[in-house]
Write an enzyme that holds these catalytic residues in place. Structure first.
Site, short mmCIF file in Angstrom:
data_model
loop_
_atom_site.label_atom_id
_atom_site.label_comp_id
_atom_site.label_asym_id
_atom_site.label_seq_id
_atom_site.Cartn_x
_atom_site.Cartn_y
_atom_site.Cartn_z
N SER A 33 40.22 32.41 7.47
CA SER A 33 41.73 31.45 7.36
C SER A 33 42.24 31.78 6.09
O SER A 33 43.47 31.59 5.71
CB SER A 33 41.12 30.27 7.51
OG SER A 33 39.85 29.69 6.75
N ASN A 75 45.07 34.72 6.13
CA ASN A 75 46.08 34.36 7.08
C ASN A 75 47.35 33.21 7.81
O ASN A 75 47.82 32.81 8.13
CB ASN A 75 45.69 35.15 8.60
CG ASN A 75 44.69 36.29 8.67
OD1 ASN A 75 45.67 37.89 8.03
ND2 ASN A 75 43.45 36.95 9.15
N TYR A 76 45.51 31.65 7.62
CA TYR A 76 46.12 31.09 8.20
C TYR A 76 46.47 29.74 6.73
O TYR A 76 47.65 28.95 7.30
CB TYR A 76 45.76 30.33 8.96
CG TYR A 76 45.14 30.75 10.50
CD1 TYR A 76 46.67 30.87 11.80
CD2 TYR A 76 44.22 31.68 10.57
CE1 TYR A 76 46.29 31.38 11.79
CE2 TYR A 76 44.38 32.52 11.57
CZ TYR A 76 45.42 32.00 12.38
OH TYR A 76 45.95 33.24 13.63
N LEU A 77 46.03 29.79 5.55
CA LEU A 77 46.54 28.91 4.88
C LEU A 77 47.39 29.18 3.44
O LEU A 77 47.49 30.21 3.46
CB LEU A 77 45.35 28.47 3.53
CG LEU A 77 43.88 28.35 4.98
CD1 LEU A 77 43.01 28.01 3.90
CD2 LEU A 77 44.37 26.83 5.56
N SER A 100 46.99 24.63 7.79
CA SER A 100 47.22 24.60 6.19
C SER A 100 48.35 23.40 5.92
O SER A 100 47.66 22.66 5.03
CB SER A 100 48.92 24.84 5.97
OG SER A 100 49.09 26.77 5.82
#
Length: 590
Positions: free
Chosen positions: A544, A547-549, A420
């Site tokens: 991403s 799930n990640y940003l 992030s």
DNA sequence: TTCCAGACTTGTATTAACTGGG
DNA sequence: CCCAGTTAATACAAGTCTGGAA
């Protein structure tokens, strides 16, 4: 935030009156607070249970299976398993020894004793006719008339409406996977020792139902029973069963757009933001720990450094022989790294080469601090290739330590945090205020790409990649021709106007000017698209993004630059990130 | 302390649906 | 309108992490 969250969810889902009155409704806020303090996930849960795979329909007699060149009619259960193999005949799996061996072993269990005594060699089995039949069937499905397709669509919609939703507390929520996985052959990823095994059919007797006591319980299909009906509001699943390959439990849970998933997602990013506040301290500490007298602490500190710098996964131990041989940080072995005191013009280079999750290769060469390098040399002393690099460390030790550094901190939080923060920083760096919208979106994708590279989210280049690039290039060439033609016309129109100075030719100039402008814009768009696609050849952005940003970073960016959110998130993603879309304003900082 | 079941997130592959140019 | 080429949605495998029993 809690209030805001509730507001968003209430706006998102219309509330039929009967739903609202079906629960003992207190004020939303109270209800939220309650749920958060005693660990319960809901107070009311009602659903219709799962949809089972359709029963096996035996093949027509004309579709034959041959053994040793001779046609052979199979019993229904042996035939069903044979069709699983036949359907995969074109797949590489069916050429692999382990797959074939596992399949054959499980298939034989489904045979009658006569079949078992006849069919003793998979190489003598000929599934081609079955395979052709299925191919023809799927071809026929594609060729169906509009009406037939429409009918199927409607039937699916009916099923979705009946089984695809549940009521959790005051909301009607979409269920993620309401269909039970059909039987088939297990397709493990990578070098999986169990590939080809038979995934057995799941019956109502295998299913545990979870719902609230005061709800209308789902009914099992006529003549069957559930394994159990329980009322556990400390968990989020609606139904579960044990799968026969690994013996693990599978669940039916809600869609990512649901309150329960969205809230958890939001919480995940809040944890990552708390890490932001103390990451400097943690970094200072692990650098200090590289000098520790205790081997255990040095290993922990070096591992944490890798997790932080390279966004490696934690790396739990796995049972040998049960799954593919893959590793993460804590389970790295000596054979997975190489040390170069000098490589080209760099000092203290570590080369990583290992298979990670899903047997995706991680390959990277990075220079590290001298102290890390010396520690690695120390860890490698007197070890064999297959020994653990961090022999005094595992994920449980590491996470226990992290927990002491920050409440709720675990190894994976670093991946979320670094992903992030990278997006936010890259967006700041790459976005040019004067760029057009397509150019800004290219910048966004580039920022996203930086994260995907960090997280090693690779993809195999699409099979049609070269061709599709060529197509795009052709379009660009064509557009370029159009442009020069339009420019010529504009020039001519200008000349015309210069000569005549009349109104008509003045208008003509304007029209041509607009045309040139439009084509220029289209050309630019195509060129941006080509650049984007080329750079994305071996990179997968989806994981991403999903799930990640922290979605609020993207939302804020869109608001700041006047980019429609639809350009960044498709429908599903907008549903999943509804909370963020409402919550974040243009000044949001991760 | 270790082990393991359980619950939940993350990941790629496959399939279905859409879309825009011929 | 059709079809190829994309893109979206789905399927389900494979991780992470927790907590309780041995």
């Amino acid at each position: 935030y809690f209030l805001m969250f509730l507001k968003i969810l209430q706006r998102g889902w219309p509330h039929p009156k009967q739903i609202l009155t079906s629960t003992q409704s207190t004020s939303g806020f109270l209800w939220e607070e309650e749920r958060y303090t005693d660990g319960s996930k809901w107070r009311f849960l009602e659903h219709k249970g799962p949809v089972f795979a359709p029963p096996y329909e035996p093949l027509l007699d004309k579709v034959k299976f041959y053994y040793d060149g001779k046609p052979m009619k199979l019993s229904a259960s042996a035939e069903e398993v044979a069709t699983f193999f036949a359907k995969m005949l074109d797949h590489e799996y069916t050429t692999k020894d382990i797959f074939r061996k596992n399949f054959f072993k499980d298939w034989r269990k489904e045979m009658t004793s006569e079949e078992k005594s006849t069919i003793t060699d998979l190489n003598k089995c000929d599934f081609r006719e079955m395979s052709e039949y299925f191919k023809a069937q799927s071809e026929a499905r594609k060729q169906m008339s509009k009406e037939e397709k429409q009918k199927i669509k409607e039937e699916n919609e009916r099923l979705l409406q009946e089984y695809g939703f549940c009521i959790m507390d005051n909301h009607k929520e979409r269920i993620g996977n309401f269909r039970i996985e059909p039987p088939g052959l297990f397709r493990g990823r990578g070098d999986h020792p169990k590939m080809g095994m038979l995934k057995r059919r799941i019956r109502p007797e295998d299913i545990i139902i979870n719902c609230s006591k005061d709800s209308k319980h789902p009914r099992p299909p006529p003549g069957t029973k559930w394994k159990e009906v329980r009322h556990d509001n400390k968990v989020t699943w609606l139904a579960s069963w044990t799968e026969n390959i690994q013996g693990s439990i599978k669940y039916i849970m809600l869609n990512p757009s649901s309150r329960i998933k969205g809230e958890k997602d939001w919480q995940k990013y809040e944890t990552a933001r708390r890490l932001k506040k103390c990451v400097d301290r943690i970094r200072t500490q692990y650098r200090e720990d590289w000098k520790s007298k205790e081997m255990r602490i040095r290993q922990r500190a070096v591992a944490l450094y890798f997790i932080d710098k390279l966004a490696l996964r934690a790396g739990n131990e796995k049972e040998e022989g049960e799954t593919a041989d893959t590793v993460g940080c804590c389970s790295l072995r000596v054979e997975h790294i190489k040390l170069y005191p000098k490589l080209d013009d760099q000092e203290y280079v570590v080369e990583f080469d290992f298979l990670g999750k899903d047997s995706i290769r991680y390959y990277n060469k990075i220079p590290v601090e001298k102290r890390v390098f010396k520690n690695l040399q120390l860890f490698l002393e007197n070890k064999q290739a297959e020994d653990d690099l961090f022999d005094r460390l595992n994920t449980s030790i590491l996470n226990k330590h992290l927990q002491e550094l920050m409440d709720g901190l675990t190894a994976k939080v670093f991946r979320t945090y670094n992903a992030s923060i990278t997006l936010q920083q890259q967006l700041k760096e790459l976005t040019c205020p004067d760029d057009s919208i397509p150019a800004k979106i290219l910048s966004y994708n580039r920022a996203n790409r930086a994260v995907a590279i960090l997280c090693n989210h690779q993809r195999a280049p699409p099979k049609t990649f070269e061709k599709s690039m060529q197509n795009l290039q052709n379009k660009i060439d064509e557009k370029q021709n159009q442009l020069s033609a339009a420019r010529k016309q504009l020039k001519a129109a200008k000349a015309d106007y210069k000569a005549s100075h009349d109104d008509k030719s003045k208008k003509a100039v304007e029209v041509k000017r607009k045309a040139v402008q439009r084509i220029e814009e289209q050309l630019m768009k195509l060129q941006v698209q080509a650049t984007d696609r080329e750079e994305n050849k071996q990179i997968a952005l989806g994981t991403s993004k999903l799930n990640y940003l922290d979605p609020r970073i993207s939302v804020a960016w869109c608001k700041k630059w006047g980019i429609p959110i639809e350009k960044i998130y498709n429908k599903t993603q907008r549903e999943k990130f509804a909370w963020a879309i409402d919550m974040a304003d243009k000044d949001y900082e991760f």
